[in-house]
Design a protein around this motif. Structure first.
Motif, PDB file in Angstrom:
ATOM      1  N   GLY A  67       0.911  -1.548   0.330  1.00  0.00           N
ATOM      2  CA  GLY A  67      -0.164  -0.197   0.206  1.00  0.00           C
ATOM      3  C   GLY A  67       0.655   0.844   0.178  1.00  0.00           C
ATOM      4  N   ILE A  68       2.179   1.495   1.091  1.00  0.00           N
ATOM      5  CA  ILE A  68       2.823   2.156   1.110  1.00  0.00           C
ATOM      6  C   ILE A  68       3.607   2.795  -0.583  1.00  0.00           C
ATOM      7  CG2 ILE A  68       4.053   3.568   2.375  1.00  0.00           C
ATOM      8  CD1 ILE A  68       3.925   2.198   4.513  1.00  0.00           C
ATOM      9  N   GLY A  69       3.696   1.445  -1.099  1.00  0.00           N
ATOM     10  CA  GLY A  69       4.715   1.745  -2.145  1.00  0.00           C
ATOM     11  C   GLY A  69       4.169   2.098  -3.386  1.00  0.00           C
ATOM     12  N   VAL A  70       2.790   1.944  -3.526  1.00  0.00           N
ATOM     13  CA  VAL A  70       2.031   2.371  -4.836  1.00  0.00           C
ATOM     14  C   VAL A  70       1.274   3.606  -4.447  1.00  0.00           C
ATOM     15  CG1 VAL A  70       1.432  -0.244  -5.422  1.00  0.00           C
ATOM     16  CG2 VAL A  70      -0.105   0.848  -4.264  1.00  0.00           C
ATOM     17  N   MET A  92      11.862   3.833  -7.192  1.00  0.00           N
ATOM     18  CA  MET A  92      10.254   3.448  -7.263  1.00  0.00           C
ATOM     19  C   MET A  92      10.270   2.160  -8.246  1.00  0.00           C
ATOM     20  SD  MET A  92       7.939   5.049  -5.600  1.00  0.00           S
ATOM     21  CE  MET A  92       9.633   4.442  -3.911  1.00  0.00           C
ATOM     22  N   HIS A  93      10.893   2.212  -8.868  1.00  0.00           N
ATOM     23  CA  HIS A  93      10.936   0.821  -9.974  1.00  0.00           C
ATOM     24  C   HIS A  93      11.632  -0.225  -9.412  1.00  0.00           C
ATOM     25  CE1 HIS A  93       9.361   2.223 -13.740  1.00  0.00           C
ATOM     26  NE2 HIS A  93       9.764   3.251 -14.143  1.00  0.00           N
ATOM     27  N   LEU A  94      12.431  -0.315  -8.716  1.00  0.00           N
ATOM     28  CA  LEU A  94      13.073  -1.676  -7.678  1.00  0.00           C
ATOM     29  C   LEU A  94      11.795  -2.319  -6.429  1.00  0.00           C
ATOM     30  CD1 LEU A  94      15.500  -2.772  -7.132  1.00  0.00           C
ATOM     31  CD2 LEU A  94      15.925  -1.497  -5.221  1.00  0.00           C
ATOM     32  N   LEU A  95      11.205  -1.004  -6.589  1.00  0.00           N
ATOM     33  CA  LEU A  95      10.169  -1.417  -5.051  1.00  0.00           C
ATOM     34  C   LEU A  95       8.960  -2.174  -5.468  1.00  0.00           C
ATOM     35  CD1 LEU A  95       9.572  -1.661  -2.036  1.00  0.00           C
ATOM     36  CD2 LEU A  95       9.156   0.744  -2.407  1.00  0.00           C
ATOM     37  N   THR A  96       7.866  -1.045  -6.586  1.00  0.00           N
ATOM     38  CA  THR A  96       7.192  -1.352  -7.279  1.00  0.00           C
ATOM     39  C   THR A  96       7.340  -3.003  -8.250  1.00  0.00           C
ATOM     40  OG1 THR A  96       6.736   0.712  -8.456  1.00  0.00           O
ATOM     41  CG2 THR A  96       6.008   0.995  -6.770  1.00  0.00           C
ATOM     42  N   ASN A  97       8.200  -2.635  -9.067  1.00  0.00           N
ATOM     43  CA  ASN A  97       7.778  -4.533 -10.033  1.00  0.00           C
ATOM     44  C   ASN A  97       8.110  -4.699  -8.556  1.00  0.00           C
ATOM     45  OD1 ASN A  97       7.855  -3.642 -13.152  1.00  0.00           O
ATOM     46  ND2 ASN A  97       9.261  -4.977 -12.661  1.00  0.00           N
ATOM     47  N   ALA A 133      10.392 -13.475 -13.806  1.00  0.00           N
ATOM     48  CA  ALA A 133       9.958 -13.380 -15.255  1.00  0.00           C
ATOM     49  C   ALA A 133       8.662 -12.735 -14.960  1.00  0.00           C
ATOM     50  CB  ALA A 133       9.381 -14.950 -15.390  1.00  0.00           C
ATOM     51  N   LEU A 134       7.702 -12.437 -14.430  1.00  0.00           N
ATOM     52  CA  LEU A 134       6.888 -11.738 -14.029  1.00  0.00           C
ATOM     53  C   LEU A 134       7.152 -10.579 -13.932  1.00  0.00           C
ATOM     54  CD1 LEU A 134       4.534 -14.056 -11.596  1.00  0.00           C
ATOM     55  CD2 LEU A 134       4.245 -13.324 -14.063  1.00  0.00           C
ATOM     56  N   GLY A 135       7.789 -10.038 -12.985  1.00  0.00           N
ATOM     57  CA  GLY A 135       8.111  -8.384 -13.455  1.00  0.00           C
ATOM     58  C   GLY A 135       8.894  -7.738 -14.682  1.00  0.00           C
ATOM     59  N   LEU A 136       9.619  -8.843 -15.498  1.00  0.00           N
ATOM     60  CA  LEU A 136      10.409  -7.969 -16.090  1.00  0.00           C
ATOM     61  C   LEU A 136       9.124  -7.706 -17.367  1.00  0.00           C
ATOM     62  CD1 LEU A 136      13.300 -10.092 -17.251  1.00  0.00           C
ATOM     63  CD2 LEU A 136      12.937  -7.710 -16.281  1.00  0.00           C
ATOM     64  N   SER A 137       8.022  -8.969 -17.122  1.00  0.00           N
ATOM     65  CA  SER A 137       6.347  -8.540 -17.840  1.00  0.00           C
ATOM     66  C   SER A 137       5.713  -8.187 -17.886  1.00  0.00           C
ATOM     67  CB  SER A 137       5.384 -10.127 -18.226  1.00  0.00           C
ATOM     68  OG  SER A 137       6.798 -11.359 -18.673  1.00  0.00           O
ATOM     69  N   LEU A 138       6.067  -6.833 -16.532  1.00  0.00           N
ATOM     70  CA  LEU A 138       5.110  -6.394 -15.863  1.00  0.00           C
ATOM     71  C   LEU A 138       5.296  -4.581 -16.187  1.00  0.00           C
ATOM     72  CD1 LEU A 138       4.296  -7.020 -12.530  1.00  0.00           C
ATOM     73  CD2 LEU A 138       2.491  -6.911 -14.180  1.00  0.00           C
ATOM     74  N   GLY A 139       7.309  -5.088 -16.162  1.00  0.00           N
ATOM     75  CA  GLY A 139       8.158  -3.925 -17.050  1.00  0.00           C
ATOM     76  C   GLY A 139       7.656  -3.834 -17.890  1.00  0.00           C
ATOM     77  N   VAL A 140       7.834  -4.835 -18.922  1.00  0.00           N
ATOM     78  CA  VAL A 140       7.418  -4.351 -20.633  1.00  0.00           C
ATOM     79  C   VAL A 140       6.131  -3.624 -20.503  1.00  0.00           C
ATOM     80  CG1 VAL A 140       7.447  -5.440 -22.769  1.00  0.00           C
ATOM     81  CG2 VAL A 140       8.891  -6.136 -21.361  1.00  0.00           C
ATOM     82  N   PHE A 169      15.726  -3.287 -16.389  1.00  0.00           N
ATOM     83  CA  PHE A 169      16.555  -3.709 -15.049  1.00  0.00           C
ATOM     84  C   PHE A 169      16.495  -3.459 -13.613  1.00  0.00           C
ATOM     85  CE2 PHE A 169      20.845  -2.804 -12.957  1.00  0.00           C
ATOM     86  CZ  PHE A 169      21.162  -4.652 -12.765  1.00  0.00           C
ATOM     87  N   TRP A 170      16.307  -2.425 -13.199  1.00  0.00           N
ATOM     88  CA  TRP A 170      15.180  -2.036 -11.765  1.00  0.00           C
ATOM     89  C   TRP A 170      14.053  -2.725 -11.191  1.00  0.00           C
ATOM     90  CZ3 TRP A 170      19.382  -1.541  -8.648  1.00  0.00           C
ATOM     91  CH2 TRP A 170      21.005  -0.729  -8.988  1.00  0.00           C
ATOM     92  N   GLY A 171      13.590  -2.876 -12.269  1.00  0.00           N
ATOM     93  CA  GLY A 171      12.306  -3.797 -12.288  1.00  0.00           C
ATOM     94  C   GLY A 171      12.339  -5.342 -11.808  1.00  0.00           C
ATOM     95  N   GLY A 172      13.329  -5.354 -12.967  1.00  0.00           N
ATOM     96  CA  GLY A 172      13.749  -6.686 -12.630  1.00  0.00           C
ATOM     97  C   GLY A 172      14.943  -7.545 -11.303  1.00  0.00           C
ATOM     98  N   VAL A 173      15.231  -6.488 -11.047  1.00  0.00           N
ATOM     99  CA  VAL A 173      16.137  -6.887  -9.670  1.00  0.00           C
ATOM    100  C   VAL A 173      15.090  -7.001  -8.434  1.00  0.00           C
ATOM    101  CG1 VAL A 173      17.947  -5.781  -8.117  1.00  0.00           C
ATOM    102  CG2 VAL A 173      18.155  -5.509 -10.278  1.00  0.00           C
ATOM    103  N   GLY A 174      14.443  -5.881  -8.341  1.00  0.00           N
ATOM    104  CA  GLY A 174      12.959  -5.727  -7.616  1.00  0.00           C
ATOM    105  C   GLY A 174      11.696  -6.728  -7.027  1.00  0.00           C
ATOM    106  N   ALA A 175      11.923  -7.753  -8.428  1.00  0.00           N
ATOM    107  CA  ALA A 175      10.730  -8.691  -8.749  1.00  0.00           C
ATOM    108  C   ALA A 175      12.331 -10.124  -8.447  1.00  0.00           C
ATOM    109  CB  ALA A 175      10.620  -8.731 -10.324  1.00  0.00           C
ATOM    110  N   LEU A 176      13.381 -10.104  -8.791  1.00  0.00           N
ATOM    111  CA  LEU A 176      13.880 -10.809  -8.037  1.00  0.00           C
ATOM    112  C   LEU A 176      14.233 -11.044  -7.057  1.00  0.00           C
ATOM    113  CD1 LEU A 176      16.764 -13.560  -8.364  1.00  0.00           C
ATOM    114  CD2 LEU A 176      18.124 -11.687  -8.727  1.00  0.00           C
ATOM    115  N   VAL A 177      14.236  -9.938  -5.878  1.00  0.00           N
ATOM    116  CA  VAL A 177      14.083  -9.621  -4.413  1.00  0.00           C
ATOM    117  C   VAL A 177      13.435  -9.946  -4.407  1.00  0.00           C
ATOM    118  CG1 VAL A 177      14.209  -8.084  -2.437  1.00  0.00           C
ATOM    119  CG2 VAL A 177      16.255  -8.136  -4.813  1.00  0.00           C
TER     120      VAL A 177
END
Length: 201
Positions: A67-70, A92-97, A133-140, A169-177
């Protein structure tokens, strides 16, 4: 039916998460009046999305973080912080993605679309691969929407090769974490509690 999908909050953490949803609903009106219908619509979409963690019954702390992130992300857009503070885009991309990738992963498992990583031989690796994979798809998907917005709505929306690749890239890192921490985020298997177990032989 509503009480079944959204049972009463238990404990201060769940009440805090519900309070964030109430705040988000108020923000729809504030953003719509103060910054125009488009901003109000953005807050409305975010508010709707904030009910997903509650419906999925994930750990309350994850619900609060989502909630806070979005909310921070959408208000950063409304207040044009991404333009005035260019580096703000990265966290923001790292966190929200990462948060969205985890929510989408759990949703797909609950719907029976993909397997619960907890049932696979290498659960942590499986969850990390799938959420990435989902995070990268959402990023695209997000970058496509940014391009549409820049092309047809407002040329002030930032687009460009470096911006797009950096965001992905940063969205993918966030999704990995997020994938690595899925057991902590959910505090349980992401399968429905009523799902039948496989027969033992």
């Amino acid at each position: 039916m509503i009480r079944t999908l959204l049972p009463p909050a238990r404990g201060s953490a769940e009440r805090t998460a519900d309070g964030l949803r109430v705040l988000a609903a108020v923000c729809i009106v504030v953003a719509g009046i103060g910054w125009g219908p488009a901003s109000g619509a953005s807050l409305a979409g975010v508010t709707a999305g904030m009910f997903l963690p509650r419906l999925l019954r994930v750990r309350a702390s994850f619900d609060i973080a989502f909630g806070i992130g979005v909310l921070v992300a959408v208000w950063s857009s409304v207040l044009q912080i991404y333009i005035t503070t260019r580096w703000w885009d990265v966290p923001m991309h790292l966190l929200t993605n990462g948060l969205w990738a985890a929510v989408v992963y759990i949703s797909l498992v609950r719907l029976g679309v993909i397997a619960d990583a907890a049932t696979l031989p290498r659960p942590m690796l499986s969850a990390a691969v799938m959420t990435t994979a989902l995070g990268l798809s959402l990023g695209v998907t997000w970058e496509i929407w940014e391009w549409i917005g820049h092309t047809y709505i407002d040329e002030g929306i930032l687009v460009g090769y470096n911006d797009t690749v950096g965001d992905l890239f940063w969205g993918g890192v966030g999704a990995l974490v997020a994938g690595l921490f899925l057991p902590f985020l959910t505090n349980r298997s992401v399968r429905p509690e009523s799902a039948p177990r496989a027969a033992e032989h």
